[in-house]
Design a protein around this motif. Structure first.
Motif, PDB file in Angstrom:
ATOM      1  N   ALA A  93       0.645  -1.221  -0.053  1.00 18.61           N
ATOM      2  CA  ALA A  93       0.052  -0.036  -0.093  1.00 18.61           C
ATOM      3  C   ALA A  93       1.120   1.092   0.166  1.00 18.61           C
ATOM      4  O   ALA A  93       0.614   2.161  -0.898  1.00 18.61           O
ATOM      5  CB  ALA A  93      -1.039  -0.055   1.265  1.00 18.61           C
ATOM      6  N   GLY A  94       1.838   1.045   0.932  1.00 19.95           N
ATOM      7  CA  GLY A  94       3.069   2.365   0.971  1.00 19.95           C
ATOM      8  C   GLY A  94       3.519   2.679  -0.413  1.00 19.95           C
ATOM      9  O   GLY A  94       3.706   3.717  -1.055  1.00 19.95           O
ATOM     10  N   TYR A  95       3.975   1.361  -1.146  1.00 19.59           N
ATOM     11  CA  TYR A  95       4.447   1.650  -2.631  1.00 19.59           C
ATOM     12  C   TYR A  95       3.763   2.275  -3.597  1.00 19.59           C
ATOM     13  O   TYR A  95       3.973   3.152  -4.415  1.00 19.59           O
ATOM     14  CB  TYR A  95       5.081   0.220  -2.762  1.00 19.59           C
ATOM     15  N   LEU A  96       2.283   1.681  -3.599  1.00 22.19           N
ATOM     16  CA  LEU A  96       1.471   2.237  -4.496  1.00 22.19           C
ATOM     17  C   LEU A  96       1.243   3.598  -4.183  1.00 22.19           C
ATOM     18  O   LEU A  96       0.949   4.613  -5.359  1.00 22.19           O
ATOM     19  CB  LEU A  96       0.161   1.374  -4.486  1.00 22.19           C
ATOM     20  N   CYS A  99       3.683   5.672  -5.578  1.00 26.05           N
ATOM     21  CA  CYS A  99       3.754   5.791  -7.052  1.00 26.05           C
ATOM     22  C   CYS A  99       2.726   6.600  -7.586  1.00 26.05           C
ATOM     23  O   CYS A  99       2.526   6.674  -8.749  1.00 26.05           O
ATOM     24  CB  CYS A  99       3.815   4.380  -7.628  1.00 26.05           C
ATOM     25  N   GLY A 100       1.878   7.017  -6.414  1.00 27.43           N
ATOM     26  CA  GLY A 100       0.547   7.567  -7.003  1.00 27.43           C
ATOM     27  C   GLY A 100      -0.395   6.989  -7.537  1.00 27.43           C
ATOM     28  O   GLY A 100      -1.521   7.428  -8.303  1.00 27.43           O
ATOM     29  N   LEU A 101      -0.367   5.563  -7.355  1.00 22.62           N
ATOM     30  CA  LEU A 101      -1.495   4.772  -7.859  1.00 22.62           C
ATOM     31  C   LEU A 101      -2.389   4.275  -6.702  1.00 22.62           C
ATOM     32  O   LEU A 101      -2.345   4.343  -5.478  1.00 22.62           O
ATOM     33  CB  LEU A 101      -0.725   3.246  -8.061  1.00 22.62           C
ATOM     34  N   PRO A 102      -3.833   4.343  -7.072  1.00 19.68           N
ATOM     35  CA  PRO A 102      -4.826   3.802  -6.210  1.00 19.68           C
ATOM     36  C   PRO A 102      -4.345   2.535  -5.554  1.00 19.68           C
ATOM     37  O   PRO A 102      -3.881   1.628  -6.147  1.00 19.68           O
ATOM     38  CB  PRO A 102      -5.969   3.737  -6.874  1.00 19.68           C
ATOM     39  N   ILE A 103      -5.047   2.408  -4.246  1.00 22.96           N
ATOM     40  CA  ILE A 103      -4.709   0.934  -3.555  1.00 22.96           C
ATOM     41  C   ILE A 103      -5.832   0.243  -3.951  1.00 22.96           C
ATOM     42  O   ILE A 103      -7.111   0.595  -3.551  1.00 22.96           O
ATOM     43  CB  ILE A 103      -4.389   1.232  -2.048  1.00 22.96           C
TER      44      ILE A 103
END
Length: 184
Positions: A93-96, A99-103
């Motif tokens: 979740a932190g990585y996403l 990256c500015g990606l939704p979880i």
């Protein structure tokens, strides 16, 4: 009696902060460990020319990490004794977020349902030991941003972070093992 998840211990942090060295030292003392998924995925994807690389398709990379982490969590739950994880599901979740990606909902569910010991050890960015290599392409500034994103993710899922001191690997091992003897 401690919950079964109390024996599943996460060590997290940004890249190049000494997590893997600590995990390897714990393994050397006979503790069960689950390695970081990211490095193995990068090696595998590079070997086959795959797209599941953080610099090619970060969402696919996250899915591959989740698959590995689900397997690791299940294997650890089926076993006995303490297991030290080089990162946990909330790291995804932190990585996403980084990256500015939704979880995705399934990542949220995994982070909420597949639990670890509520105290998580976090290795802060440490410039003096940070290095880059074929699998770690991030610079130190990105390592700091990664650590911040991960540090923001864990409390969202009910975890308390304990910062590892910037000391030798042996001293970090002692710090972790001593901390685990204290009641939560």
């Amino acid at each position: 009696m401690p919950q079964d998840t109390d024996r599943l211990i996460v060590i997290t942090g940004g890249p190049g902060a000494g997590k893997t060295s600590l995990i390897e030292a714990l393994a050397g003392l006979g503790h069960a460990v689950w390695p970081e998924a990211g490095r193995a995925i990068i090696r595998d994807q590079q070997a086959i020319g795959g797209r599941g690389l953080p610099w090619v398709d970060p969402a696919l990379f996250a899915e591959l990490m989740l698959s590995s982490d689900l397997r690791g969590h299940a294997e650890a739950r089926a076993g006995q004794g303490k297991v030290f994880f080089d990162r946990g599901i909330p790291d995804i979740a932190g990585y996403l977020a980084l990256c500015g990606l939704p979880i995705p909902d399934h990542v949220e569910r995994a982070a909420q349902q597949l639990l670890y010991r509520r105290t998580v050890f976090i290795a802060p960015p440490w410039r003096e030991i940070f290095t880059q290599d074929a699998e770690r392409k991030q610079d130190f500034a990105e390592a700091e941003r990664t650590c911040a994103a991960i540090a923001a993710a864990y409390p969202r899922y009910g975890y308390t972070l304990v910062a590892l001191p910037r000391v030798s690997v042996a001293a970090r091992v002692s710090f972790v093992l001593d901390h685990l003897l204290a009641p939560e």
